[in-house]
Design a protein around this motif. Sequence first.
Motif, mmCIF file in Angstrom:
data_model
loop_
_atom_site.group_PDB
_atom_site.id
_atom_site.type_symbol
_atom_site.label_atom_id
_atom_site.label_comp_id
_atom_site.label_asym_id
_atom_site.label_seq_id
_atom_site.Cartn_x
_atom_site.Cartn_y
_atom_site.Cartn_z
ATOM 1 N N LEU A 1 0.832 -1.198 0.000
ATOM 2 C CA LEU A 1 0.000 0.000 0.000
ATOM 3 C C LEU A 1 0.871 1.253 0.000
ATOM 4 N N LEU A 2 1.928 1.269 0.816
ATOM 5 C CA LEU A 2 2.816 2.423 0.874
ATOM 6 C C LEU A 2 3.529 2.649 -0.453
ATOM 7 N N THR A 3 3.845 1.556 -1.150
ATOM 8 C CA THR A 3 4.460 1.685 -2.469
ATOM 9 C C THR A 3 3.524 2.404 -3.430
ATOM 10 N N LEU A 4 2.240 2.011 -3.424
ATOM 11 C CA LEU A 4 1.252 2.648 -4.291
ATOM 12 C C LEU A 4 1.087 4.124 -3.946
ATOM 13 N N ILE A 5 0.981 4.423 -2.663
ATOM 14 C CA ILE A 5 0.809 5.819 -2.239
ATOM 15 C C ILE A 5 2.031 6.647 -2.614
ATOM 16 N N ASN A 6 3.218 6.071 -2.430
ATOM 17 C CA ASN A 6 4.459 6.758 -2.776
ATOM 18 C C ASN A 6 4.500 7.094 -4.264
ATOM 19 N N GLU A 7 4.240 6.105 -5.100
ATOM 20 C CA GLU A 7 4.358 6.297 -6.540
ATOM 21 C C GLU A 7 3.321 7.301 -7.060
ATOM 22 N N THR A 8 2.073 7.109 -6.666
ATOM 23 C CA THR A 8 1.017 8.002 -7.160
ATOM 24 C C THR A 8 1.120 9.392 -6.525
ATOM 25 N N GLY A 9 1.587 9.451 -5.279
ATOM 26 C CA GLY A 9 1.730 10.740 -4.612
ATOM 27 C C GLY A 9 2.781 11.618 -5.273
ATOM 28 N N PHE A 10 3.935 11.051 -5.586
ATOM 29 C CA PHE A 10 4.972 11.835 -6.248
ATOM 30 C C PHE A 10 4.584 12.174 -7.686
ATOM 31 N N ASN B 1 -9.264 6.239 11.731
ATOM 32 C CA ASN B 1 -9.949 5.321 10.825
ATOM 33 C C ASN B 1 -9.855 3.884 11.325
ATOM 34 N N GLN B 2 -10.541 2.987 10.631
ATOM 35 C CA GLN B 2 -10.577 1.579 11.028
ATOM 36 C C GLN B 2 -9.623 0.715 10.214
ATOM 37 N N ASN B 3 -9.258 1.175 9.002
ATOM 38 C CA ASN B 3 -8.447 0.367 8.104
ATOM 39 C C ASN B 3 -7.337 1.202 7.480
ATOM 40 N N ALA B 4 -6.325 0.516 6.972
ATOM 41 C CA ALA B 4 -5.211 1.187 6.300
ATOM 42 C C ALA B 4 -5.678 1.809 4.990
ATOM 43 N N GLY B 5 -4.876 2.750 4.492
ATOM 44 C CA GLY B 5 -5.213 3.434 3.237
ATOM 45 C C GLY B 5 -5.579 4.871 3.512
ATOM 46 N N ASN B 6 -6.777 5.277 3.068
ATOM 47 C CA ASN B 6 -7.317 6.619 3.343
ATOM 48 C C ASN B 6 -6.342 7.717 2.936
ATOM 49 N N ALA B 7 -5.719 7.546 1.767
ATOM 50 C CA ALA B 7 -4.726 8.503 1.297
ATOM 51 C C ALA B 7 -5.411 9.743 0.729
ATOM 52 N N ILE B 8 -5.038 10.895 1.258
ATOM 53 C CA ILE B 8 -5.653 12.161 0.862
ATOM 54 C C ILE B 8 -4.560 13.216 0.702
#
Length: 253
Positions: free
Chosen positions: A91-100, A159-166
């Motif tokens: 999940l962190l890999t996805l957030i990192n790539e899409t965030g940058f 929150n209750q679960n991982a993710g929730n990237a904003i």
Amino acid sequence: MKTTVNTSLLTKNKINQLTPDNNLQLTDYLEVVKAFARLTYQSVYVIDYAQMKFEYVSPNPLFLSGYTAQEVLELGYEFYFNNVPESDLKLLTLINETGFDFFAKLPESQRKNYSITYDFNLIKKDGKPVLINHKLTPLFLTDDGRIWKAMCLVAISNNQNAGNAIIDKQGSDEVWKLNLENGIWGKVLKPKLNERELEVLRLYAQGLTINQIADKIFVAPDTVKYYRRRIFDSFNVGNIVEALSYAVNNKII
């Protein structure tokens, strides 16, 4: 046993060269970071993307998984690879790539106005996971507009679960939420409360009971409950603790 670090988390914002002008930004800035860390209950990190390491880690034991701040500082990203579940590392890999990718499309003059927040599990010293929230914003940019150093705040997630990237922009009601299925950031609006709902929420934050709030704003207790329900619906939460946490994390109160 030494862990092999998966560098896929680090590739999107690789800094290859710094100029003398870049280094002029650094005068005593860590003293400001340390002072801020003394004032907040949250844990504070500074990330140096040029050297792919942590430059500062505040001594908050709640977020160190049994390590000292110095040990986490020395481990750097290896700390996460050792203490984050495999599913959350993906999940962190996805957030990192899409965030940058999102950041690279912004006008350079605006990039410091944006912050990203997301949740993932961190394994505590006793082996149990705790869902934490990361908020990250640029401190310094390179001459070509890349994030050179960033500050990260860590707190218990509401929150209750991982993710929730904003991603949000300072001074704007617009936010962008990451769709974990397709990796696309979609624009949404922050939930808004009316003045009465904000007043009720602030009184809850002061520790007042329903009856005390009713007396304070000259309404019946059932009216306070009505406002409370509207707040829960706006924030999509189930209780006042979650509502207060959401409001603080999203700068609503």
